[in-house]
Design a protein around this motif. Structure first.
Motif, mmCIF file in Angstrom:
data_model
loop_
_atom_site.group_PDB
_atom_site.id
_atom_site.type_symbol
_atom_site.label_atom_id
_atom_site.label_comp_id
_atom_site.label_asym_id
_atom_site.label_seq_id
_atom_site.Cartn_x
_atom_site.Cartn_y
_atom_site.Cartn_z
ATOM 1 N N VAL A 294 -2.057 7.093 -1.874
ATOM 2 C CA VAL A 294 -2.879 6.321 -2.797
ATOM 3 C C VAL A 294 -2.015 5.242 -3.456
ATOM 4 C CG1 VAL A 294 -4.365 6.388 -4.831
ATOM 5 C CG2 VAL A 294 -4.282 8.348 -3.261
ATOM 6 N N GLU B 293 -11.926 9.291 -4.713
ATOM 7 C CA GLU B 293 -10.968 9.281 -3.616
ATOM 8 C C GLU B 293 -10.559 7.856 -3.254
ATOM 9 O OE1 GLU B 293 -12.632 11.725 -0.529
ATOM 10 O OE2 GLU B 293 -12.549 13.523 -1.777
ATOM 11 N N ARG C 174 -8.432 4.283 -2.609
ATOM 12 C CA ARG C 174 -7.236 3.840 -1.907
ATOM 13 C C ARG C 174 -6.323 3.089 -2.865
ATOM 14 N NH1 ARG C 174 -8.723 0.392 2.911
ATOM 15 N NH2 ARG C 174 -10.653 0.072 1.754
ATOM 16 N N GLN D 49 -1.123 2.722 -6.323
ATOM 17 C CA GLN D 49 -1.458 2.803 -7.738
ATOM 18 C C GLN D 49 -0.804 1.696 -8.547
ATOM 19 O OE1 GLN D 49 -1.115 7.160 -9.154
ATOM 20 N NE2 GLN D 49 -0.242 7.136 -7.112
ATOM 21 N N LEU E 290 -0.018 11.878 -5.753
ATOM 22 C CA LEU E 290 -1.032 10.969 -5.196
ATOM 23 C C LEU E 290 -0.362 9.886 -4.358
ATOM 24 C CD1 LEU E 290 -3.356 10.469 -8.287
ATOM 25 C CD2 LEU E 290 -3.994 11.528 -6.118
ATOM 26 N N ARG E 291 0.740 9.399 -4.890
ATOM 27 C CA ARG E 291 1.475 8.349 -4.179
ATOM 28 C C ARG E 291 1.885 8.866 -2.810
ATOM 29 N NH1 ARG E 291 6.586 7.973 -2.807
ATOM 30 N NH2 ARG E 291 7.655 5.957 -2.781
ATOM 31 N N SER F 230 0.829 -1.198 0.000
ATOM 32 C CA SER F 230 0.000 0.000 0.000
ATOM 33 C C SER F 230 0.869 1.256 0.000
ATOM 34 C CB SER F 230 -0.961 -0.028 1.185
ATOM 35 O OG SER F 230 -0.286 0.363 2.334
ATOM 36 N N LEU G 126 -5.741 2.650 -6.976
ATOM 37 C CA LEU G 126 -6.090 3.248 -8.263
ATOM 38 C C LEU G 126 -5.412 2.484 -9.394
ATOM 39 C CD1 LEU G 126 -7.303 5.600 -9.924
ATOM 40 C CD2 LEU G 126 -5.315 6.966 -9.302
#
Ligand SMILES: Nc1ncnc2c1ncn2[C@@H]1O[C@H](COP(=O)(O)OP(=O)(O)OP(=O)(O)O)[C@@H](O)[C@H]1O
Ligand SMILES: [Mg+2]
Lengths: 321, 275
Positions: free
Chosen positions: B220, B187, B189, B222, B215-216, B45, B191
């Motif tokens: 988030v 939004e 968690r 990805q 974002l990372r 994550s 992506l």
């Protein structure tokens, strides 16, 4: 005026009765549910309400019962049906309608056989019909707005998209199926308590064609299309008396032409015209800009899609369904 | 957000954390083609993973399987430690997964803003026709919240000027940005991005690269599918490479792309990496 009204009363009433039915097909098509089941439920509503009122039920409870029962039955039926893709669902629901006409024909005493029900107590005035049509319009138009509206429109754009943003597609489709059936039952109930008769043919093949034409010719993207289509198909035969005999042939041809050349129907054509003309009108009358700024000022509320054919500030390429 | 875009290269995953995504021995047969064959990979994550591979190697298929739009023939996938093989796509979405599509999926009837709003509708509104009919004041307040989230996402992609435009009037690259904005509005968690910069020029790509890094750093997780290997090397923490449905490489991007198998997969069959 009033003599015109009375000489056209049947047409006016027929038009008001058709509005919920056209909406029932429109809401299904718009949500990617290619179903004619609501025509069958039109028959259920007409026969059910007729049978109940002939046995002494008051009209409104009889109608309500048939509408709710149709919605519930349709919801239960829909579980296997909505798994069917496009045309297959169309064929199965088409068969469903025809089976119901066979049932009505062979229902003996209860349904009056091939003659159908005669002498159903009258229980609807034009005012009642108008109220019912308006209620149907309000309920359906609300489902074109906000979150619910986006999800339903999204279904047509891409089912995968809609699922991937968290919409429970199956439940949405089942609910739409049920609402569509309830609208069909409403229309049938109105019919029988206005014209006091219903026969197996009145919910048969020709009704499917007529209703489909109403929904498609107007444009299935919004309730407005269904209403426009209903008005056109109701009044067209009186305008062109000669088509009377070939009415359904003409409908068929019109249907094919619309699907091929104007998939967004009359409504789509109007929107397209509006997009071309609106900027010119605005330039000619700068002060009128406020009224025309349907897309809203920055920071203002977004336009209600479906509440009216709205202007796009920049002429867009014609949007394809 | 000072230095928000600077990557912290060796940021270790929290100890003993459940991986965001755990693909175990996944296989997918599509009409006789083994689009995926025994693929196992994990996604920790808060990190940015790249998923590379030549055309037809199974990248989109893997993303479709993770978002449950496609069933695995065998194997399993866990999101946040939970087996999702019996979940519907909408349930996985509600677990915090959002995605973009390789072919842009926008609703032509709706404006850019409304398309972006679709991403947040479910988490903010839930789904009830009855509320829509009976509680207009409630839907109005929800609508405002959804709009605020969508506008924030459009802002991040510099799309606010275009918010009222119909999406089909926009260039392909801009449509892709709208697609990304819709995913951000959720939004998420986790992506999944399937070639988000296809059809964009260098500047736009860099912009998107920056955004993904930001974002990372916001936490988030990805998975990014891209043909632009340079971009992958620049921004990804980890790279997985697929070829013909097999996972052929896994590791730090700079090292990964030098592995002979990877070089062969990309060049050996005359397929250029650049899109
Ligand atoms: N619907 C389908 N039916 C049959 N085969 C398919 C289908 N979709 C994809 N495939 C095949 O599955 C394999 C993997 O396809 P996939 O789209 O996952 O590749 P990809 O890595 O995303 O490629 P690209 O870089 O071109 O997007 C390919 O061989 C493709 O031909
Ligand atoms: Mg792909």
């Amino acid at each position: 005026m009033s003599s015109w009204y009375f000489s056209h009363l049947t047409l006016i009433q027929g038009m008001l009765i058709s509005i919920p039915l056209a909406l029932s097909v429109q809401i299904a098509l718009r949500s990617g549910v290619f179903s004619f089941a609501s025509i069958g439920f039109y028959g259920v509503g007409a026969y059910g309400t007729g049978i109940l009122t002939m046995r002494g039920w008051p009209v409104l409870p009889a109608m309500l019962l048939m509408i709710v029962a149709s919605g519930v039955v349709a919801y239960l039926m829909s579980a296997p049906l909505i798994r069917l893709r496009g045309l297959y669902l169309g064929m199965v629901t088409f068969a469903f309608d025809l089976i119901l006409t066979v049932v009505a024909t062979n229902g003996g005493e209860l349904t009056g056989g091939a003659l159908g029900l005669l002498g159903v107590p009258l229980g609807m005035g034009t005012g009642g019909l108008l109220a019912a049509a308006l209620v149907a319009i309000v309920l359906v138009s609300q489902l074109e707005r906000r979150s619910v509206g986006r999800a339903l429109v999204g279904i047509k754009a891409s089912e995968e998209l809609v699922m991937s943003v968290g919409v429970d597609l199956k439940s949405r489709k089942r609910t739409v199926f049920a609402i569509s059936a309830a609208l069909g039952a409403l229309s049938g109930s109105l019919y029988v308590s206005t014209f006091s008769t219903v026969s197996p043919t009145s919910a048969g093949f020709t009704l499917i064609i007529t209703t489909l034409t109403m929904a498609v010719i107007g444009g299935t993207s919004s309730w407005i299309g269904a209403v426009i289509g209903t008005v056109i198909i109701t009044w067209l035969p009186t305008m062109a008396a000669t088509i009377g005999e070939y009415q359904h042939l003409v409908y068929g041809v019109v249907l094919v032409l619309v699907v091929m050349y104007a998939p967004e129907g009359v409504l789509g054509a109007l929107r397209w015209l509006w997009r071309r003309l609106a900027p010119k009108v605005r330039m000619a009358r700068p002060s009128g800009g406020a009224a025309l700024a349907a897309t809203g000022p920055p920071g203002g509320p977004p336009p209600d899609r479906g509440a009216e054919a709205e202007a796009e500030p920049v002429p867009a390429d014609r949007v394809k369904g | 957000m000072t230095h928000a875009t600077a990557r912290t290269p060796e940021k270790p995953a929290p100890a003993a954390a459940v991986p965001s995504l755990d693909v175990r021995d996944a296989a997918v047969n599509l009409g006789g083609v083994k689009a995926l064959d025994g693929v196992s990979l994990t996604v920790e994550s808060g990190r940015l993973y790249g998923l590379a591979g030549p055309n037809g190697s199974g990248k989109s298929t893997l993303l479709a399987a993770i978002s449950r739009l496609l069933d695995l023939t065998s194997g399993s996938i866990l999101v946040g430690g939970e087996d999702i093989m019996r979940r519907s796509p909408f349930q996985v979405a509600r677990m915090g997964l959002a995605r973009t599509f390789q072919t842009v999926r926008l609703m032509p009837q709706f404006s850019v803003l409304e398309n972006a709003m679709l991403g947040a509708d479910q988490s903010v509104y839930g789904s009830s026709f009855l509320r829509q009919w009976l509680m207009p004041w409630w839907t109005r307040s929800r609508e405002a919240r959804v709009r605020a989230r969508a506008e924030a996402a459009l802002e991040r992609l510099h799309l606010m000027d275009l918010r009222d435009q119909p999406p089909l009037s926009l260039s392909y690259g801009v449509q892709r940005k709208v697609e990304i904005a819709r995913a951000l509005t959720a939004e998420p968690r986790l992506l999944l991005l399937d070639e988000p910069t296809a059809g964009m020029n260098r500047t736009e790509r860099d912009e998107i690269g920056e955004l993904l890094l930001r974002l990372r750093n916001e936490g988030v997780t990805q998975v990014l599918v891209e043909h632009d290997l340079k971009m992958m090397v620049d921004i990804c923490d980890h790279l997985y490479v697929l070829d013909s449905g097999h996972l052929i490489a896994s590791g730090r991007p700079t090292e990964c792309i030098r592995e002979p198998k990877v070089v062969e997969a990309y060049l050996g069959r005359g397929r250029r990496a650049a899109a």
